[in-house]
Design an enzyme around this catalytic site. Structure first.
Site, PDB file in Angstrom:
ATOM      1  N   ASP A  23      45.501  26.066  40.082  1.00 54.85           N
ATOM      2  CA  ASP A  23      44.713  25.806  41.623  1.00 54.85           C
ATOM      3  C   ASP A  23      45.761  25.113  41.757  1.00 54.85           C
ATOM      4  O   ASP A  23      45.278  23.974  41.824  1.00 54.85           O
ATOM      5  CB  ASP A  23      43.457  26.598  41.092  1.00 54.85           C
ATOM      6  CG  ASP A  23      43.011  26.484  42.589  1.00 54.85           C
ATOM      7  OD1 ASP A  23      43.705  25.775  43.552  1.00 54.85           O
ATOM      8  OD2 ASP A  23      41.519  26.545  42.423  1.00 54.85           O
ATOM      9  N   SER A  65      35.749  29.961  46.363  1.00 56.59           N
ATOM     10  CA  SER A  65      36.077  28.734  47.131  1.00 56.59           C
ATOM     11  C   SER A  65      35.315  27.731  47.459  1.00 56.59           C
ATOM     12  O   SER A  65      33.873  28.165  46.784  1.00 56.59           O
ATOM     13  CB  SER A  65      37.409  28.842  48.046  1.00 56.59           C
ATOM     14  OG  SER A  65      38.092  27.506  48.110  1.00 56.59           O
ATOM     15  N   HIS A 116      45.064  30.279  43.371  1.00 56.92           N
ATOM     16  CA  HIS A 116      43.758  30.059  43.877  1.00 56.92           C
ATOM     17  C   HIS A 116      43.253  31.795  44.253  1.00 56.92           C
ATOM     18  O   HIS A 116      41.472  31.483  43.918  1.00 56.92           O
ATOM     19  CB  HIS A 116      43.722  28.701  44.999  1.00 56.92           C
ATOM     20  CG  HIS A 116      42.300  28.789  45.944  1.00 56.92           C
ATOM     21  ND1 HIS A 116      41.354  28.106  45.491  1.00 56.92           N
ATOM     22  CD2 HIS A 116      41.960  29.282  47.006  1.00 56.92           C
ATOM     23  CE1 HIS A 116      40.329  27.516  46.023  1.00 56.92           C
ATOM     24  NE2 HIS A 116      40.496  28.473  46.636  1.00 56.92           N
TER      25      HIS A 116
END
Length: 253
Positions: A199, A98, A229
């Site tokens: 996601d 991320s 995610h």
């Protein structure tokens, strides 16, 4: 639910047959902790790699504390961890989840000769979420909003992350994405991208921007079909771990 160890993780590594030691630096995401990366780091350490999984400033404490930190500080901490790992290894590969993926790309752009490869999982460098347009004003009215952590498909697994999103810190991250996107053409290293098909935190625009922006000629995109995610803790984690070992060996060999 049991949480993975949120503390920073390091492993010394061991020399390969040629006497070289390979390091892997892994970076967690926004509001998260090393707990989302440590299983990956431990897997790499078991293969003989030196590993560093640092804790970014403002993380692992409280969301209020995080609101007093920002993107430049998070990058500086990752850069410092890179310097430490580089001092005890011969070659380094960087990776992140991320926001950590975006920070890893920025690190690779700024260390083009010393970073051998980059691995990112659901990397965040942009978003199509129109709600983010309100953050510059909302941050002065609200300290935080409900959290984004824990987007994991696998039952019984939890991420060690804040349950609130600190808005000043969020705004800093969104502003920091501009740095990353501007630096993408300077990324020339081999790049391995994992993207979850589903996601709920980062949309596909990030991956599109990364693939269109980097100058790397050696690029692989792998789509994860059974994870959300936080794929490093999800159903596809073992796949990510195994593919990362192959990638690190290939780009440092």
């Amino acid at each position: 639910m049991p949480l993975h160890d949120p503390e920073p993780f390091t492993a010394p590594g061991r020399p390969d047959a040629s006497g070289r030691t390979t390091g892997v630096l892994l970076c967690h995401g926004f509001t998260g902790s090393p707990g989302s990366m440590n299983p990956w780091g431990r897997h790499l350490a078991a293969q003989g790699f030196a590993v560093s999984v640092p804790l970014l400033p403002g993380h692992g404490t409280t969301w209020q504390e995080m609101n007093r930190t920002g993107y430049d500080q998070w990058y500086a901490a990752l850069d410092s961890a890179y310097d430490e790992l580089r001092s005890r290894t011969d070659v380094v590969v960087v990776g992140g989840l991320s926001m950590g993926g975006g920070l890893s790309l920025l690190l690779a752009a700024r260390h083009p000769r010393d970073v051998a490869g980059v691995m990112v999982v659901n990397a965040a460098v942009s978003s199509q979420n129109k709600q983010l347009l309100a953050v510059p004003l909302l941050k002065w009215v609200l300290g935080s909003m409900p959290g984004l952590g824990g987007d994991i498909k696998k039952p019984g697994v939890a991420e060690s992350a804040y349950d609130r999103v600190p808005l000043k810190a969020l705004h800093s991250m969104v502003q920091g994405w501009r740095q990353v996107r501007a630096a993408l053409p300077e990324v020339t290293q081999p790049l391995l991208v994992w993207r979850s098909r589903e996601d709920h935190v980062v949309d596909e625009q990030s991956t599109r921007d990364i693939l269109a922006g980097v100058s790397s000629r050696d690029v692989e995109e792998h789509v994860l079909e059974d994870s959300y995610h936080v794929a490093t803790l999800d159903n596809d984690a073992e796949l990510v771990f195994a593919e990362s070992v192959d990638f690190v060996r290939r780009v440092t060999g």
